[in-house]
Design an enzyme around this catalytic site. Sequence first.
Site, PDB file in Angstrom:
ATOM      1  CE  LYS A   1     -40.298  12.528  58.254  1.00 15.40           C
ATOM      2  NZ  LYS A   1     -41.410  11.894  57.539  1.00 15.40           N
TER       3      LYS A   1
ATOM      4  CB  SER B   1     -40.189  15.533  62.317  1.00 20.39           C
ATOM      5  OG  SER B   1     -39.432  15.459  63.502  1.00 20.39           O
TER       6      SER B   1
ATOM      7  CE1 TYR C   1     -37.579  10.417  59.872  1.00 21.88           C
ATOM      8  CE2 TYR C   1     -36.863  11.899  61.614  1.00 21.88           C
ATOM      9  CZ  TYR C   1     -37.875  11.260  60.931  1.00 21.88           C
ATOM     10  OH  TYR C   1     -39.186  11.479  61.283  1.00 21.88           O
TER      11      TYR C   1
END
Length: 335
Positions: free
Chosen positions: A154, A125, A150
Amino acid sequence: MKKILITGGAGYIGSHTAVELWNAGMEPIILDDLSNSDEKVLDRLEEITGKRFAFFKGDCNDKSLLERIATEHQLAGVIHFAAFKAVGESTSQPLKYYKNNVGSLIVLLEFMQEQGIQDLVFSSSCTVYGQPEVLPVTESTPRQEAESPYGNTKKICEDILMDYVKSKPGVRVISLRYFNPVGAHPSAKIGELPIGTPQNLVPYITQTAAGIREKLTVFGNDYDTSDGSCVRDYIHVVDVADAHVKALSYLSGQEDNFYEVFNVGTGKGNTVLEVIHAFEKVSGQKLNYVIGPRRPGDVVKTWADTTKINQVLGWYPKYSLEDSMRDSWNWQKRL
Ligand code: NAD
Ligand code: WQD
């Protein structure tokens, strides 16, 4: 026909990727625990492609399930979408996010090594860049400390992949750093299925237009941008899906122990107000919106430099922002 395992294949980006894989002559094998999706997606995929894809309902942290899939299907590669993605929830329940997002990657890599499956495409992302100092963002723009657990998952997953490939396990891996995927399949048979109140801009817009939400709040109009609202790179989900097809094809021509990252965006930034106006234009509807306060933690502006993916993978987006708004709106009307 090459069989490709798609973890999270019933989800938003995974389902669109299943269609594009099939169109490119590869057969998707879908694994999803339906924690953020609906089994009906399989029917929709069949309506679009004419093919009933193999579907396994379960957790991709479950190695024995992965092994069962491998006994039934000879897998040529894996695309790993399965993850939790709610930024706010990740702050209140970080362990849930680390366990699922980081844990599942480790299980998957062990499984691939045991089965001799070489090729992996991983969903990363633009969140790994945070607020970049220089725009547009290239793949060598430094990653920043993550804003949320979150985002950190990644970053950690990218690091795991890099370290793993360095250990020369014989795999070939591409991480795709998506900017803001929006839109839906032009058939309006699949799209994003936000559970509860949407946190993201486009589903909030379409739900407001559909009367499900009373009004959209624009989070700030006093930023240093053309109209004061934040800037993002909104990329049509079918273009995002196509990037996975190109990534897999590219991987199959590479030497062992290959790792690269690519930005997936349009290369163009749009403000929140521009997105609203694009939506109003294609839907013919006036959107009920108000200007509200800034959202804490928001990146002010980011958009991708896509030179690398254009030149190396030969991938170019085909859809415009207006196409994305039209397809999101048609999907919302079908829901
Ligand atoms: P999504 O929630 O629609 O799809 C993810 C799918 O994975 C869901 O169907 C869910 O049920 C499934 N899943 C979750 N954990 C699982 C597990 N342990 N086992 C099996 N299935 C599991 O999300 P999406 O928008 O399609 O995102 C796909 C990937 O792309 C995610 O990794 C996400 O972090 C990443 N990503 C998304 C965006 C975005 O804005 N949508 C942006 C950048 C990166
Ligand atoms: C877009 C713009 C908001 C809702 C998220 C994740 C990130 C990554 C991409 C996965 C911003 C504005 C929004 C609303 C608004 N995902 N907005 N009113 O912030 O780029 O990031 O998606 O990896 O990790 O955090 O996307 O859709 O939330 O917001 O004004 O009701 O819309 O301020 O400028 P964002 P978003």
